[in-house]
Write an enzyme that holds these catalytic residues in place. Structure first.
Site, PDB file in Angstrom:
ATOM      1  N   SER A 111     -15.411  35.371  37.818  1.00  0.00           N
ATOM      2  CA  SER A 111     -14.115  35.939  37.453  1.00  0.00           C
ATOM      3  C   SER A 111     -14.162  37.447  37.239  1.00  0.00           C
ATOM      4  O   SER A 111     -14.453  38.201  38.153  1.00  0.00           O
ATOM      5  CB  SER A 111     -13.563  35.220  36.218  1.00  0.00           C
ATOM      6  OG  SER A 111     -12.232  35.617  35.959  1.00  0.00           O
ATOM      7  N   HIS A 112     -13.918  37.879  36.008  1.00  0.00           N
ATOM      8  CA  HIS A 112     -13.800  39.295  35.678  1.00  0.00           C
ATOM      9  C   HIS A 112     -15.134  39.919  35.317  1.00  0.00           C
ATOM     10  O   HIS A 112     -15.185  41.096  34.968  1.00  0.00           O
ATOM     11  CB  HIS A 112     -12.839  39.453  34.502  1.00  0.00           C
ATOM     12  CG  HIS A 112     -13.239  38.619  33.316  1.00  0.00           C
ATOM     13  ND1 HIS A 112     -13.147  37.241  33.327  1.00  0.00           N
ATOM     14  CD2 HIS A 112     -13.751  38.953  32.106  1.00  0.00           C
ATOM     15  CE1 HIS A 112     -13.584  36.778  32.169  1.00  0.00           C
ATOM     16  NE2 HIS A 112     -13.956  37.782  31.406  1.00  0.00           N
ATOM     17  N   ASP A 275      -8.278  40.990  38.966  1.00  0.00           N
ATOM     18  CA  ASP A 275      -9.693  40.963  38.618  1.00  0.00           C
ATOM     19  C   ASP A 275     -10.569  40.454  39.759  1.00  0.00           C
ATOM     20  O   ASP A 275     -10.123  40.328  40.898  1.00  0.00           O
ATOM     21  CB  ASP A 275      -9.904  40.111  37.367  1.00  0.00           C
ATOM     22  CG  ASP A 275      -9.689  38.623  37.627  1.00  0.00           C
ATOM     23  OD1 ASP A 275      -8.868  38.295  38.507  1.00  0.00           O
ATOM     24  OD2 ASP A 275     -10.338  37.795  36.969  1.00  0.00           O
ATOM     25  N   ASP A 277     -11.817  37.544  40.785  1.00  0.00           N
ATOM     26  CA  ASP A 277     -11.448  36.404  41.626  1.00  0.00           C
ATOM     27  C   ASP A 277      -9.943  36.238  41.802  1.00  0.00           C
ATOM     28  O   ASP A 277      -9.493  35.266  42.392  1.00  0.00           O
ATOM     29  CB  ASP A 277     -12.060  35.120  41.070  1.00  0.00           C
ATOM     30  CG  ASP A 277     -11.451  34.697  39.742  1.00  0.00           C
ATOM     31  OD1 ASP A 277     -10.981  35.571  38.995  1.00  0.00           O
ATOM     32  OD2 ASP A 277     -11.468  33.491  39.435  1.00  0.00           O
ATOM     33  N   ASP A 279      -7.402  35.887  39.537  1.00  0.00           N
ATOM     34  CA  ASP A 279      -6.546  35.063  38.687  1.00  0.00           C
ATOM     35  C   ASP A 279      -5.957  35.810  37.492  1.00  0.00           C
ATOM     36  O   ASP A 279      -5.058  35.297  36.833  1.00  0.00           O
ATOM     37  CB  ASP A 279      -7.281  33.796  38.221  1.00  0.00           C
ATOM     38  CG  ASP A 279      -8.528  34.076  37.392  1.00  0.00           C
ATOM     39  OD1 ASP A 279      -8.845  35.256  37.162  1.00  0.00           O
ATOM     40  OD2 ASP A 279      -9.188  33.103  36.983  1.00  0.00           O
ATOM     41  N   ARG A 280      -6.441  37.021  37.220  1.00  0.00           N
ATOM     42  CA  ARG A 280      -5.905  37.798  36.099  1.00  0.00           C
ATOM     43  C   ARG A 280      -5.068  38.962  36.607  1.00  0.00           C
ATOM     44  O   ARG A 280      -5.145  39.340  37.773  1.00  0.00           O
ATOM     45  CB  ARG A 280      -7.038  38.309  35.217  1.00  0.00           C
ATOM     46  CG  ARG A 280      -7.875  37.202  34.619  1.00  0.00           C
ATOM     47  CD  ARG A 280      -8.916  37.715  33.655  1.00  0.00           C
ATOM     48  NE  ARG A 280      -9.714  36.612  33.138  1.00  0.00           N
ATOM     49  CZ  ARG A 280     -10.231  36.557  31.926  1.00  0.00           C
ATOM     50  NH1 ARG A 280     -10.036  37.551  31.074  1.00  0.00           N
ATOM     51  NH2 ARG A 280     -10.950  35.522  31.536  1.00  0.00           N
ATOM     52  N   LYS A 374      -4.405  30.185  36.989  1.00  0.00           N
ATOM     53  CA  LYS A 374      -3.658  31.412  36.747  1.00  0.00           C
ATOM     54  C   LYS A 374      -3.711  32.243  38.013  1.00  0.00           C
ATOM     55  O   LYS A 374      -4.621  32.106  38.822  1.00  0.00           O
ATOM     56  CB  LYS A 374      -4.207  32.158  35.542  1.00  0.00           C
ATOM     57  CG  LYS A 374      -5.708  32.361  35.485  1.00  0.00           C
ATOM     58  CD  LYS A 374      -6.089  33.019  34.154  1.00  0.00           C
ATOM     59  CE  LYS A 374      -7.587  33.128  33.974  1.00  0.00           C
ATOM     60  NZ  LYS A 374      -8.214  31.903  33.465  1.00  0.00           N
TER      61      LYS A 374
END
Length: 541
Positions: A111-112, A275, A277, A279-280, A374
């Site tokens: 992710s982030h 971010d 991947d 999703d943010r 998300k």
């Protein structure tokens, strides 16, 4: 095909978003294979079924995808869909799973978190609804990792991930797909692209920072090619294995350059970022940063302006640490508000049951029932749809919202890489004194209640305990403490501080000033400085 003997690793317990470790950990012989085989061993009746694989393009992504393809074939999957170049944003992967009625998917991402040879990597399994595996599945996976003694794999050449088309691997059909096309088409169904395009053609300016992460190709296709934003509106659009040496977390620390642009005289009308991947999201208007908690509330209040949500919302869900701004929107709309633990997987049952339409977390994640993750670009496009329909600036919309609903001053203080023993001790001691806190005061603030949040899932009746310590004060303020499950080393203590201010005349106070007494109380109640040795947070968002 062959079966390879192996021995367990003791550190393969999935967190809230799968298994995350440093790259050198994943590079240990059999480490990746053990975890993937444990996933497959924890599933049933997938022979001949479809599996989706994709990732955020970070270092070691391609190598793990090749292992996963060969193992999926050896374990009996019949069809595999993989994003070109190994790329699939997390929400795009969710969409591909749902559209193709796949059995599930492996998403390779941290992710982030930073990427690179000595940075972070991750693997998580998503189920057939497109969402993260629920706790009962991740618990079964972990149990299997502790006793695994072999894994299955095909000895075949690597698949050319850069060429769209079909090949066969061990009797399994492998299709390399365009990672962007299906997702872009879905966005065009949800939003009024004609209105957004007309707004941009009329002079509306925007900047999107892809942070050299996975959303670069998606943002270029949608914002520049389909909506007509000028070339260059999408920055840092080439996904890089190390994200250009930066931390792909869309907050005011790691997206500082975008923030400074939006606060300057040269600011465009709208700024956003996503971010690692995809999703943010980060939303910034000219001269104003919109907190993720406020963004959720404002999107929910205005969602009816987008075609997909014109008939209204079924309900709203937020994670417990997320500010209660969305609660007042739900109350006015006459819909239910569901408070869940942190982790998008907890929204899955609510979405599948048709009980909610929009969900959000304070950690910059918002989404809806279009997928089961998300979705950063979805949030950006809904904001653009709202701006196009209302014809107002981000600041005007935010100030109007606060005037109508009141303002929730809010901040999250992260103490990163704290010694695990110290962090666990802090939380344990807090839990032990919860029943003695009500009626006491700290920094002049009177505590009304204190508890450790427990969630009863209204759909399946499952219970998730110990999800975060809540301290509530007279007047509606609160402090929340929890340990994060998204890091790869040490522990991250997150402290969430919130004050509700109904008086519009007090809505122009700086956030730090509005929360000063609560910040001091947070330290005094938990003994953060004394127990962690930290005199300030690593990151404030």
């Amino acid at each position: 095909m062959k079966t390879v003997s192996t021995t367990p690793f003791e550190d393969q317990k999935p967190g809230t978003s799968g298994l995350r470790k440093k790259v050198p950990v994943f590079q240990q012989p059999n480490y990746v294979e053990n975890f993937i085989q444990s996933v497959f061993d924890s599933l049933e009746d997938f022979t001949g079924q479809t599996l989706v694989i994709g990732g955020d393009g970070r270092f070691y992504n391609r190598e793990v995808i090749q292992k996963a393809i060969k193992m999926a074939a050896a374990n009996g999957f019949g069809r595999l869909l993989v994003g070109q170049g190994g790329i699939l944003s997390t929400p795009a992967a969710s969409n591909v799973i749902r559209k193709n009625r796949a059995f599930g998917g492996l998403i390779l991402s941290a992710s982030h978190n930073p990427g690179g040879p000595n940075e972070d990597f991750g693997i998580k399994y998503n189920i057939g609804n497109g969402g993260p595996a629920p706790e009962k599945v991740t618990e079964a996976i972990y149990a299997r990792t502790r006793v695994i003694d072999s894994y299955k794999i095909c000895e075949t050449p690597d698949v050319d991930l850069d060429r769209i088309g079909r090949v066969e691997v061990g009797g399994m059909d492998v299709e390399v797909i365009d990672p962007v096309a299906d997702y872009a088409a879905l966005m065009e169904e949800l939003f009024d692209f004609r209105a957004i395009k007309a707004m941009i053609a009329g002079g509306f300016s925007l900047t999107f920072d892809a942070m050299h992460a996975v959303t670069g190709p998606y943002a270029q296709e949608i914002l520049e090619r389909r909506l007509g934003a000028p070339a260059g509106s999408v920055r840092n659009f080439v996904p890089l294995e190390d994200f250009g040496g930066h931390h792909p977390d869309p907050n005011l620390v790691h997206a500082r350059e975008l923030y400074e642009l939006m606060m300057s005289a040269e600011a465009p009308d709208f700024g956003a970022a996503s971010d690692g991947d995809g999703d943010r999201n980060l939303i910034i208007g000219r001269g104003i940063f919109v907190t993720p908690s406020d963004s959720l509330a404002m999107l929910a209040a205005n969602a009816h302006l987008a075609p997909a949500y014109a008939s209204g919302l079924k309900g709203i869900a937020r994670s417990m640490p997320t500010s209660r701004a969305a609660d007042r929107v739900a109350e006015k709309l006459g819909v239910e508000l569901y408070e869940t633990p942190t982790g998008w997987k907890f929204f899955g049952n609510l979405l599948d049951a048709g009980m909610v339409t929009i969900c959000g977390e304070e950690s910059a994640g918002t989404g809806s029932d279009h997928v089961r993750e998300k979705d950063g670009l979805w949030a950006v496009l809904l904001w653009l749809n709202i701006l196009a329909k209302r014809g107002e600036s981000v600041q005007a919309i935010a100030e109007g919202h606060w005037k109508e609903f009141g303002r929730n001053y809010y901040a999250r203080h992260d103490y990163e890489d704290v010694a695990s023993d110290a962090a666990n001790s802090l939380i344990t001691e807090l839990r032990e004194k919860l029943d003695r806190l009500a009626g006491t005061s700290s920094k002049g603030l009177v505590i009304t209640t204190a508890d450790d949040f427990s969630y009863l899932d209204p759909v399946d009746g499952s219970t998730s305990a110990n999800q975060g310590i809540r301290i509530l004060f007279e007047g509606g303020s609160r402090i929340v403490y929890r340990l994060s499950g998204t890091g790869t080393s040490g522990a991250t203590l997150r402290v969430y501080i919130e004050r509700f201010e109904p008086d519009a005349a007090k809505h122009d106070v700086a956030t730090g000033e509005a929360l000063a007494d609560l910040i001091a109380a947070a330290d005094e109640i938990a003994g953060i400085r004394a127990k962690t040795g930290r005199d300030k947070p690593s990151v404030i968002t």
